[in-house]
Design an enzyme around this catalytic site. Sequence first.
Site, PDB file in Angstrom:
ATOM      1  N   CYS A 110      -0.682   2.338  13.741  1.00 47.18           N
ATOM      2  CA  CYS A 110       0.028   1.134  13.275  1.00 47.18           C
ATOM      3  C   CYS A 110       0.181   0.022  14.304  1.00 47.18           C
ATOM      4  O   CYS A 110      -0.299  -1.084  14.078  1.00 47.18           O
ATOM      5  CB  CYS A 110       1.395   1.535  12.742  1.00 47.18           C
ATOM      6  SG  CYS A 110       1.278   2.440  11.196  1.00 47.18           S
TER       7      CYS A 110
HETATM    8  N1  LIG Z   1       0.683   6.259   9.240  1.00 40.76           N
HETATM    9  C1  LIG Z   1       1.847   5.673   9.490  1.00 40.76           C
HETATM   10  O1  LIG Z   1       2.620   6.119  10.335  1.00 40.76           O
HETATM   11  C2  LIG Z   1       2.277   4.439   8.724  1.00 40.76           C
HETATM   12  C3  LIG Z   1       3.611   4.033   8.780  1.00 40.76           C
HETATM   13  C4  LIG Z   1       3.989   2.892   8.072  1.00 40.76           C
HETATM   14  C5  LIG Z   1       3.053   2.178   7.348  1.00 40.76           C
HETATM   15  N2  LIG Z   1       1.749   2.588   7.342  1.00 40.76           N
HETATM   16  C6  LIG Z   1       0.788   1.809   6.538  1.00 40.76           C
HETATM   17  O2  LIG Z   1       0.562   2.517   5.319  1.00 40.76           O
HETATM   18  C7  LIG Z   1      -0.797   2.363   4.897  1.00 40.76           C
HETATM   19  C8  LIG Z   1      -1.444   3.722   4.766  1.00 40.76           C
HETATM   20  O3  LIG Z   1      -1.493   4.311   6.045  1.00 40.76           O
HETATM   21  P1  LIG Z   1      -1.829   5.865   6.234  1.00 40.76           P
HETATM   22  O4  LIG Z   1      -1.649   6.163   7.672  1.00 40.76           O
HETATM   23  O5  LIG Z   1      -1.115   6.632   5.200  1.00 40.76           O
HETATM   24  O6  LIG Z   1      -3.404   5.846   5.902  1.00 40.76           O
HETATM   25  P2  LIG Z   1      -4.371   7.084   5.675  1.00 40.76           P
HETATM   26  O7  LIG Z   1      -5.690   6.641   6.137  1.00 40.76           O
HETATM   27  O8  LIG Z   1      -3.759   8.326   6.219  1.00 40.76           O
HETATM   28  O9  LIG Z   1      -4.384   7.241   4.077  1.00 40.76           O
HETATM   29  C9  LIG Z   1      -4.948   6.317   3.208  1.00 40.76           C
HETATM   30  C10 LIG Z   1      -5.528   7.089   2.026  1.00 40.76           C
HETATM   31  O10 LIG Z   1      -5.962   6.168   1.022  1.00 40.76           O
HETATM   32  C11 LIG Z   1      -7.109   6.716   0.390  1.00 40.76           C
HETATM   33  N3  LIG Z   1      -7.793   5.656  -0.361  1.00 40.76           N
HETATM   34  C12 LIG Z   1      -8.517   4.622   0.107  1.00 40.76           C
HETATM   35  N4  LIG Z   1      -8.951   3.858  -0.912  1.00 40.76           N
HETATM   36  C13 LIG Z   1      -8.472   4.408  -2.050  1.00 40.76           C
HETATM   37  C14 LIG Z   1      -8.556   4.064  -3.423  1.00 40.76           C
HETATM   38  N5  LIG Z   1      -9.215   2.990  -3.844  1.00 40.76           N
HETATM   39  N6  LIG Z   1      -7.940   4.857  -4.309  1.00 40.76           N
HETATM   40  C15 LIG Z   1      -7.266   5.955  -3.922  1.00 40.76           C
HETATM   41  N7  LIG Z   1      -7.128   6.324  -2.623  1.00 40.76           N
HETATM   42  C16 LIG Z   1      -7.731   5.550  -1.700  1.00 40.76           C
HETATM   43  C17 LIG Z   1      -7.895   7.288   1.554  1.00 40.76           C
HETATM   44  O11 LIG Z   1      -8.861   8.216   1.143  1.00 40.76           O
HETATM   45  C18 LIG Z   1      -6.762   7.928   2.381  1.00 40.76           C
HETATM   46  O12 LIG Z   1      -6.537   9.266   2.021  1.00 40.76           O
HETATM   47  C19 LIG Z   1      -1.442   1.452   5.939  1.00 40.76           C
HETATM   48  O13 LIG Z   1      -1.349   0.129   5.497  1.00 40.76           O
HETATM   49  C20 LIG Z   1      -0.582   1.649   7.164  1.00 40.76           C
HETATM   50  O14 LIG Z   1      -0.596   0.542   8.026  1.00 40.76           O
HETATM   51  C21 LIG Z   1       1.344   3.709   7.993  1.00 40.76           C
END
Ligand SMILES: NC(=O)c1ccc[n+]([C@@H]2O[C@H](COP(=O)([O-])OP(=O)(O)OC[C@H]3O[C@@H](n4cnc5c(N)ncnc54)[C@H](O)[C@@H]3O)[C@@H](O)[C@H]2O)c1
Length: 421
Positions: A264
Amino acid sequence: MKISIIGTGYVGTVTGVCFADMGHQIYFVDIDQKKLNAVNSGKSPFFEPDLDELIEKNRKKITTTMDISEAIKQTDLTMICVGTPQKRDGSSDLRFIIDAAHTIGKALVNNDKYHTVIVKSTVLPGTTGKVVQPVLEQESGKKAPVDFGIGSNPEFLKEGSAVKDFFHTDRIVIGANDPKTKKTMEDLYKPLLAPIFTTDIQTAEMIKYVSNAFLATKISFSNEIGNLCKANQIDSYEVFQGVGMDKRINPHFFRSGIGFGGSCFPKDIHALIAFAESQAIDTKILKAVLKTNDDQPQKLIALLKKHLDIQGKKIGVLGLSFKPETDDIRESRAIPVITELLVAGAEVIAYDPIAMPEFSVLFPNILYTDTARGVFTADAIIIITEWPEFSRLDYSGKIIIDGRRILKAKREAAVYEGLCW
Ligand SMILES: NC(=O)c1ccc[n+]([C@@H]2O[C@H](COP(=O)([O-])OP(=O)(O)OC[C@H]3O[C@@H](n4cnc5c(N)ncnc54)[C@H](O)[C@@H]3O)[C@@H](O)[C@H]2O)c1
């Protein structure tokens, strides 16, 4: 309520499972069948404390599917939790968000019930209103907020303590431009008894970036001051203990050391800089935050070189994940440190309690050891991640260069250098 979670990654899985625990029926969607299979079999697709137990406990309330339209047909609310990675130029890559919006929009065509779509992924101000909403309207032939609800609900959980963070959050931010979406979201979160801050969509989107930018700034500030403290034999932790007693400042997040990584902070700050630049607004502080962060690994290597000519030497690395209690290695400080060690001609032997499988894909040619003690065959050891087990090791007789302040190492090592203390 019945909720679709689009994107079963860190944020999606934690959010969905925690809502299931609050009594809601959850439909997990992903394009990656492996992640859905994991959840289906009662397991988290990644390591996160308490999550496996919570999935197992709530299995009856969880359905998984790759079919967004099926999920949307069965539910009242959709949360978009897909990734928003960084493009080469630093800006935010909205590919996954846009793809998801197209599919959700198509699914809304034949959906007779009122459905609310919430963007939980971290997106820049204007994205929900100017990118997601038009795609949904175009694909569905419907209009927000009359025919469907739309809003923003940025996520603030931290990997490694995500479940605890969900249930004991400092605040919930809801972005809604219409009363119906606002009420739906406030009702959803009310049982958590956490402060709810409701605002318009753009402001909610901005709050997420500003929170991360401020926290990253606090870290780089404490590192810059920490470097100055180190040069003057002052312990930066004592300094910040004294500084943090001022209520206007607060004592948290002054952990000077090797800097921030993870999925992030780096990408969100790059995105905020690119967002400002697209409007010809300079962000001097944010650029300096990244530069200070990028320089810290070099400083750690410089401390090592003070005690050892590293060419041809075996250097141990303790910790590979970007922080403890996660196997996430995205932007981990171990990456620049190990790269630098290899360039300088060192042999690297590394240990991490859970991140070695992920890391060995990136660095297949370094040595890995099954136990932390295995690293102690090295000529010197660098500490990158403050895993609790590293506070129980015997460091006597070793050269230790510490990026995270393991006090036992400070007490016991033959030669000890803390990065900012
Ligand atoms: N990881 C963290 O600590 C955190 C904390 C706060 C906010 N965020 C934000 O949350 C969002 C997600 O982050 P994350 O770490 O969970 O990402 P991640 O990569 O772990 O998960 C994203 C998921 O989305 C899936 N995906 C992609 N396109 C898709 C579609 N069209 N339909 C269905 N599924 C689809 C991917 O296969 C993946 O499993 C980002 O914007 C990130 O900045 C993350």
